[in-house]
Design a protein around this motif. Structure first.
Motif, PDB file in Angstrom:
ATOM      1  N   TRP A  60     -65.544  66.096 -81.929  1.00  0.00           N
ATOM      2  CA  TRP A  60     -64.928  65.666 -83.195  1.00  0.00           C
ATOM      3  C   TRP A  60     -65.543  66.380 -84.378  1.00  0.00           C
ATOM      4  CZ3 TRP A  60     -68.097  63.460 -86.772  1.00  0.00           C
ATOM      5  CH2 TRP A  60     -69.326  62.986 -86.324  1.00  0.00           C
ATOM      6  N   PHE A  63     -63.972  69.701 -84.608  1.00  0.00           N
ATOM      7  CA  PHE A  63     -62.626  69.562 -85.156  1.00  0.00           C
ATOM      8  C   PHE A  63     -62.662  69.429 -86.677  1.00  0.00           C
ATOM      9  CE2 PHE A  63     -59.004  66.833 -86.347  1.00  0.00           C
ATOM     10  CZ  PHE A  63     -57.981  67.686 -85.970  1.00  0.00           C
ATOM     11  N   VAL A  64     -63.594  68.657 -87.200  1.00  0.00           N
ATOM     12  CA  VAL A  64     -63.742  68.491 -88.660  1.00  0.00           C
ATOM     13  C   VAL A  64     -64.094  69.826 -89.309  1.00  0.00           C
ATOM     14  CG1 VAL A  64     -65.153  67.401 -90.460  1.00  0.00           C
ATOM     15  CG2 VAL A  64     -64.291  66.039 -88.567  1.00  0.00           C
ATOM     16  N   PHE A  66     -63.332  72.807 -88.151  1.00  0.00           N
ATOM     17  CA  PHE A  66     -62.100  73.619 -88.114  1.00  0.00           C
ATOM     18  C   PHE A  66     -61.162  73.230 -89.245  1.00  0.00           C
ATOM     19  CE2 PHE A  66     -62.705  74.507 -83.435  1.00  0.00           C
ATOM     20  CZ  PHE A  66     -62.804  75.872 -83.588  1.00  0.00           C
ATOM     21  N   LEU A  67     -60.964  71.934 -89.442  1.00  0.00           N
ATOM     22  CA  LEU A  67     -60.091  71.471 -90.524  1.00  0.00           C
ATOM     23  C   LEU A  67     -60.609  71.926 -91.890  1.00  0.00           C
ATOM     24  CD1 LEU A  67     -58.991  67.853 -89.552  1.00  0.00           C
ATOM     25  CD2 LEU A  67     -57.627  69.930 -89.630  1.00  0.00           C
ATOM     26  N   GLY A  68     -61.911  71.821 -92.083  1.00  0.00           N
ATOM     27  CA  GLY A  68     -62.500  72.288 -93.350  1.00  0.00           C
ATOM     28  C   GLY A  68     -62.275  73.774 -93.560  1.00  0.00           C
ATOM     29  N   PHE A  70     -59.820  75.615 -92.319  1.00  0.00           N
ATOM     30  CA  PHE A  70     -58.407  75.866 -92.618  1.00  0.00           C
ATOM     31  C   PHE A  70     -58.020  75.376 -94.009  1.00  0.00           C
ATOM     32  CE2 PHE A  70     -58.141  76.203 -87.924  1.00  0.00           C
ATOM     33  CZ  PHE A  70     -57.725  77.519 -87.897  1.00  0.00           C
ATOM     34  N   PHE A  71     -58.711  74.334 -94.478  1.00  0.00           N
ATOM     35  CA  PHE A  71     -58.487  73.899 -95.862  1.00  0.00           C
ATOM     36  C   PHE A  71     -58.863  75.027 -96.830  1.00  0.00           C
ATOM     37  CE2 PHE A  71     -60.504  72.226 -99.712  1.00  0.00           C
ATOM     38  CZ  PHE A  71     -59.391  71.652-100.330  1.00  0.00           C
TER      39      PHE A  71
END
Length: 176
Positions: A60, A63-64, A66-68, A70-71
């Motif tokens: 997890w 995943f966080v 990765f999201l950061g 892509f943001f």
């Protein structure tokens, strides 16, 4: 080049034009710097996510990250549009303020080999070419910049092409 004189009338349009030219270079640099900064952040977060995921622990958290990352990638894509919007709003306010200035004045330039003089009704200044910040130009004007955010407008139609070429060679542009 022998000393010669050129006169230029300065009015509200000229102030707005200089502000437009100067602001475009400043905001272009700001946009580029923000893109580089956020690009580095995006790469860092994505690479950390990959490293953590490859270690097999804390999925997890990867995943966080990765999201950061892509943001930040999305932020990089929208920075030019946001900077352009802010700069356009600032330009419109400046142009509106300058158009309220009805008066104008005449500048007289005297050019010599190593320096030039600028005089108006109530002021006079002598500057060396090497100490100037540079110049900005458009089809009608050449703005001699003694400082980064200040410029003396010189109408190109009042100068001969040799004189303009001489000035461009003497005024080394430190803008870019």
């Amino acid at each position: 080049m022998n000393q010669n004189q050129v006169q230029t009338h300065v009015g509200p349009y000229v102030f707005s034009l200089f502000f437009i030219l100067n602001t475009r270079t400043v905001y272009r640099t700001l946009s580029r710097n923000l893109q580089v900064f956020f690009g580095g952040e995006a790469c860092l977060l994505i690479l950390l996510g990959i490293l953590i995921k490859n270690q097999g622990s804390i999925g997890w958290f990867a995943f966080v990250l990765f999201l950061g990352g892509f943001f930040f990638v999305l932020l990089i894509l929208f920075i030019p549009k946001a900077v352009k919007s802010v700069s356009q709003r600032t330009l419109n306010e400046e142009i509106d303020g300058n158009l309220r200035l009805k008066a104008g004045y005449t500048l007289t330039f005297s050019f010599s080999e190593d320096e030039f003089e600028v005089s108006a009704e109530n002021s006079w200044e002598r500057l060396k070419y090497a100490e100037c910040y540079g110049y900005l130009e458009d089809p009608e004007f050449l703005f001699i910049q003694p400082q980064k955010n200040y410029g003396y407008p010189l109408e190109k139609k009042n100068c001969d092409p040799d004189q303009l070429q001489f000035l461009k060679q003497k005024l080394v542009n430190r803008i870019r």
